[in-house]
Design a protein around this motif. Structure first.
Motif, PDB file in Angstrom:
ATOM      1  N   GLN A 111       0.839  -1.302  -0.210  1.00 14.75           N
ATOM      2  CA  GLN A 111      -0.044  -0.124  -0.027  1.00 14.75           C
ATOM      3  C   GLN A 111       0.712   1.387   0.121  1.00 14.75           C
ATOM      4  O   GLN A 111       0.324   2.228  -0.771  1.00 14.75           O
ATOM      5  CB  GLN A 111      -0.915  -0.088   1.341  1.00 14.75           C
ATOM      6  N   LEU A 112       2.228   1.296   0.492  1.00 11.21           N
ATOM      7  CA  LEU A 112       2.779   2.382   0.580  1.00 11.21           C
ATOM      8  C   LEU A 112       3.766   2.465  -0.802  1.00 11.21           C
ATOM      9  O   LEU A 112       4.656   3.278  -0.934  1.00 11.21           O
ATOM     10  CB  LEU A 112       3.820   2.012   1.748  1.00 11.21           C
ATOM     11  N   ARG A 113       3.487   1.548  -1.669  1.00 13.77           N
ATOM     12  CA  ARG A 113       4.228   1.496  -2.903  1.00 13.77           C
ATOM     13  C   ARG A 113       5.828   1.492  -2.763  1.00 13.77           C
ATOM     14  O   ARG A 113       6.550   2.020  -3.350  1.00 13.77           O
ATOM     15  CB  ARG A 113       3.934   2.649  -3.736  1.00 13.77           C
ATOM     16  N   LEU A 114       6.003   0.781  -1.687  1.00 15.91           N
ATOM     17  CA  LEU A 114       7.573   0.486  -1.477  1.00 15.91           C
ATOM     18  C   LEU A 114       8.257  -0.599  -2.271  1.00 15.91           C
ATOM     19  O   LEU A 114       7.311  -1.443  -2.937  1.00 15.91           O
ATOM     20  CB  LEU A 114       7.839   0.026   0.053  1.00 15.91           C
ATOM     21  N   PRO A 115       9.359  -0.647  -2.667  1.00 15.71           N
ATOM     22  CA  PRO A 115       9.928  -1.619  -3.692  1.00 15.71           C
ATOM     23  C   PRO A 115       9.601  -3.012  -2.962  1.00 15.71           C
ATOM     24  O   PRO A 115       9.751  -3.182  -1.882  1.00 15.71           O
ATOM     25  CB  PRO A 115      11.370  -1.187  -3.855  1.00 15.71           C
ATOM     26  N   ALA A 116       9.427  -4.227  -4.068  1.00 18.03           N
ATOM     27  CA  ALA A 116       9.093  -5.382  -3.406  1.00 18.03           C
ATOM     28  C   ALA A 116      10.165  -5.937  -2.496  1.00 18.03           C
ATOM     29  O   ALA A 116       9.834  -6.798  -1.673  1.00 18.03           O
ATOM     30  CB  ALA A 116       8.569  -6.282  -4.486  1.00 18.03           C
ATOM     31  N   SER A 117      11.340  -5.557  -3.094  1.00 19.50           N
ATOM     32  CA  SER A 117      12.469  -6.094  -2.388  1.00 19.50           C
ATOM     33  C   SER A 117      12.435  -5.758  -0.812  1.00 19.50           C
ATOM     34  O   SER A 117      13.411  -6.118   0.193  1.00 19.50           O
ATOM     35  CB  SER A 117      13.997  -5.693  -2.898  1.00 19.50           C
ATOM     36  N   GLY A 136       9.368  14.237   8.706  1.00 20.27           N
ATOM     37  CA  GLY A 136       8.094  14.106   8.094  1.00 20.27           C
ATOM     38  C   GLY A 136       8.246  13.293   6.586  1.00 20.27           C
ATOM     39  O   GLY A 136       7.421  13.545   5.855  1.00 20.27           O
ATOM     40  N   SER A 137       9.334  12.544   6.356  1.00 20.29           N
ATOM     41  CA  SER A 137       9.525  11.764   5.312  1.00 20.29           C
ATOM     42  C   SER A 137       8.585  10.541   5.179  1.00 20.29           C
ATOM     43  O   SER A 137       8.940   9.703   4.312  1.00 20.29           O
ATOM     44  CB  SER A 137      10.840  11.740   4.857  1.00 20.29           C
ATOM     45  N   GLN A 269      14.406   7.750   2.503  1.00 18.83           N
ATOM     46  CA  GLN A 269      13.490   7.970   1.716  1.00 18.83           C
ATOM     47  C   GLN A 269      13.026   9.608   1.887  1.00 18.83           C
ATOM     48  O   GLN A 269      13.608  10.319   2.828  1.00 18.83           O
ATOM     49  CB  GLN A 269      12.026   7.002   2.247  1.00 18.83           C
ATOM     50  N   GLN A 270      12.354  10.101   0.730  1.00 21.18           N
ATOM     51  CA  GLN A 270      11.899  11.322   0.666  1.00 21.18           C
ATOM     52  C   GLN A 270      10.411  11.339   0.195  1.00 21.18           C
ATOM     53  O   GLN A 270      10.096  10.647  -0.624  1.00 21.18           O
ATOM     54  CB  GLN A 270      12.954  12.285  -0.168  1.00 21.18           C
ATOM     55  N   VAL A 280       3.817  10.959  -2.065  1.00 24.81           N
ATOM     56  CA  VAL A 280       4.277   9.666  -2.456  1.00 24.81           C
ATOM     57  C   VAL A 280       5.818   9.569  -2.063  1.00 24.81           C
ATOM     58  O   VAL A 280       6.532  10.573  -2.311  1.00 24.81           O
ATOM     59  CB  VAL A 280       3.993   9.309  -4.079  1.00 24.81           C
ATOM     60  N   ALA A 281       6.244   8.415  -1.906  1.00 26.77           N
ATOM     61  CA  ALA A 281       7.553   8.409  -1.206  1.00 26.77           C
ATOM     62  C   ALA A 281       8.724   7.869  -2.425  1.00 26.77           C
ATOM     63  O   ALA A 281       8.313   7.039  -3.219  1.00 26.77           O
ATOM     64  CB  ALA A 281       7.788   7.369  -0.164  1.00 26.77           C
ATOM     65  N   ALA A 282       9.795   8.497  -2.632  1.00 27.64           N
ATOM     66  CA  ALA A 282      10.827   7.946  -3.322  1.00 27.64           C
ATOM     67  C   ALA A 282      11.809   7.198  -2.421  1.00 27.64           C
ATOM     68  O   ALA A 282      12.189   7.824  -1.308  1.00 27.64           O
ATOM     69  CB  ALA A 282      11.820   9.101  -4.057  1.00 27.64           C
ATOM     70  N   VAL A 283      12.139   6.073  -2.729  1.00 27.41           N
ATOM     71  CA  VAL A 283      12.925   5.351  -1.758  1.00 27.41           C
ATOM     72  C   VAL A 283      14.167   4.489  -2.475  1.00 27.41           C
ATOM     73  O   VAL A 283      14.093   3.961  -3.208  1.00 27.41           O
ATOM     74  CB  VAL A 283      12.217   4.231  -1.201  1.00 27.41           C
ATOM     75  N   GLU A 284      15.367   4.730  -1.448  1.00 28.70           N
ATOM     76  CA  GLU A 284      16.665   4.112  -1.879  1.00 28.70           C
ATOM     77  C   GLU A 284      16.491   2.832  -1.116  1.00 28.70           C
ATOM     78  O   GLU A 284      16.482   2.859   0.323  1.00 28.70           O
ATOM     79  CB  GLU A 284      17.670   5.157  -1.599  1.00 28.70           C
ATOM     80  N   VAL A 285      16.996   1.708  -1.584  1.00 28.18           N
ATOM     81  CA  VAL A 285      17.268   0.676  -0.966  1.00 28.18           C
ATOM     82  C   VAL A 285      18.683  -0.094  -1.090  1.00 28.18           C
ATOM     83  O   VAL A 285      19.040  -0.374  -2.242  1.00 28.18           O
ATOM     84  CB  VAL A 285      16.328  -0.591  -1.521  1.00 28.18           C
TER      85      VAL A 285
END
Length: 364
Positions: A111-117, A136-137, A269-270, A280-285
């Protein structure tokens, strides 16, 4: 519903879909909606208004701390509506406060649209996992989703150390002990010292904000516990540097060695404004490997962006790659992605190739 005056504003905040309510003496109340500040049609707040609105929301001990020290954090609940994280402070023009809504429903990784990994992190047995980003990110929201999934699937003992408790986890497969700084322990370091003796499998440290807390979290991860923590950095490389630089120079080699063995994952994340409203979050993994361990040990954090891009097959995602994906999916404006990009020149080139007209710094 309780009868405190502030509750009317909080109900309106919930109805309008705002994430935050700002109260400042000398200004009318202001909502943050989809990342933008929007004043409410209400009179300018006086010092007396502020006292009347805020005092009933704070436990007596916290209010005294605010009077003594100039700021304080706590949680406030409107039964049947929501929980809120509250910060009260003093500033140049007078007193102020911010209420941030804590959703009652814990969202899932999907639901948070985080990468599946990110699911990989829910299967870890030990080590250190850091979730980082500016205030607040959405760090707490991401951690809640990870813990929620583990709680559904694994019989283990979680100890969370928070300031204040945000998402409340019911016991499912796991036993979850949630402790709050203030009511349950005097500091993160003191709570963490006690947590290690509470037979935990996993400890969540709400904020790794000082040397003692970071040192103890590292030590717990090294001794075979799984430790989740948060930091205020916006990339994996800066996260590693921040931890090392907290320590005096003569300790830094030892910390690099400890960190190289302990780190199993970093999510940076930002949050960006979503087209059509919301965020919506942009996420580095980043995941821990033998290569990562040697880069950290040898102080080569400048190579981490390259390491992440070479780790795509393992589910690693770079921050700028995540931003590009949001542009491609038409979820965010190209200029919003450029503003958050780590390598702005490369992002400008990529956007230009797609026919996006880039405004320069002067607005031309």
């Amino acid at each position: 519903m309780s009868s405190n005056l502030i509750d009317r504003f909080l109900k309106l905040m919930n109805d309008r879909g705002a994430s935050d309510l700002h109260l400042s003496v000398g200004r009318p109340p202001i909502f943050r909606i989809s990342g933008r500040l929007e004043p409410i049609r209400f009179r300018v707040l006086t010092d007396e208004d502020f006292e009347r609105l805020m005092r009933p929301t704070a436990p007596e001990r916290i209010w005294q701390q605010y009077l003594d020290e100039g700021d304080a954090d706590y949680a406030y609940e409107v039964p049947g509506l929501a929980r809120f994280r509250v910060n009260v402070f003093r500033q140049h023009r007078g007193r102020g406060s911010v209420f941030r809504i804590i959703p009652t429903r814990i969202m899932t990784i999907e639901q948070l649209r985080l990468p599946a990994s990110v699911h990989k992190l829910t299967r870890l047995k030990h080590g250190l996992v850091l979730v980082t980003g500016p205030t607040g990110s959405g760090k707490s929201t991401t951690l809640a989703a990870i813990i929620h999934e583990m709680n559904q699937q694994r019989a283990m003992h979680f100890v969370t150390i928070e300031d204040p408790i945000e998402f409340v986890h019911e016991n499912k497969q796991a036993l979850v002990s949630q402790r709050e700084i203030g009511p349950h322990s005097k500091s993160f370091a003191a709570a963490l010292r006690a947590a290690v003796r509470e037979d935990p499998d996993c400890i969540l440290v709400g904020e790794m904000r000082d040397l003692e807390t970071i040192e103890m979290a590292l030590s717990a991860a090294e001794t075979g516990l799984l430790v989740f923590g948060t930091l205020h950095t916006n990339s994996a490389a800066k996260t590693v540097d921040r931890i090392i630089n907290v320590f005096p120079a003569e300790k830094q080699d030892g910390v690099r060695l400890a960190l190289s063995g302990a780190v199993k994952g970093i999510l940076a994340q930002q949050l960006l404004p979503r087209k059509g409203g919301g965020r919506v979050a942009a996420v580095e993994v980043l995941f821990g490997t033998a290569t990562l361990a040697s880069l950290v040990r040898e102080g080569k954090t400048h190579q981490l962006a390259n390491y992440i891009s070479q780790g795509r097959s393992k589910g690693m995602v770079g921050m700028d790659e995540s931003l590009r994906r949001l542009v491609e999916e038409d979820l965010v404006e190209p200029m919003a992605a450029l503003e958050k990009a780590l390598d702005k020149d490369e992002m400008r080139r990529w956007l230009a190739e797609r026919g996006v007209k880039i405004m320069d710094e002067g607005g031309g």
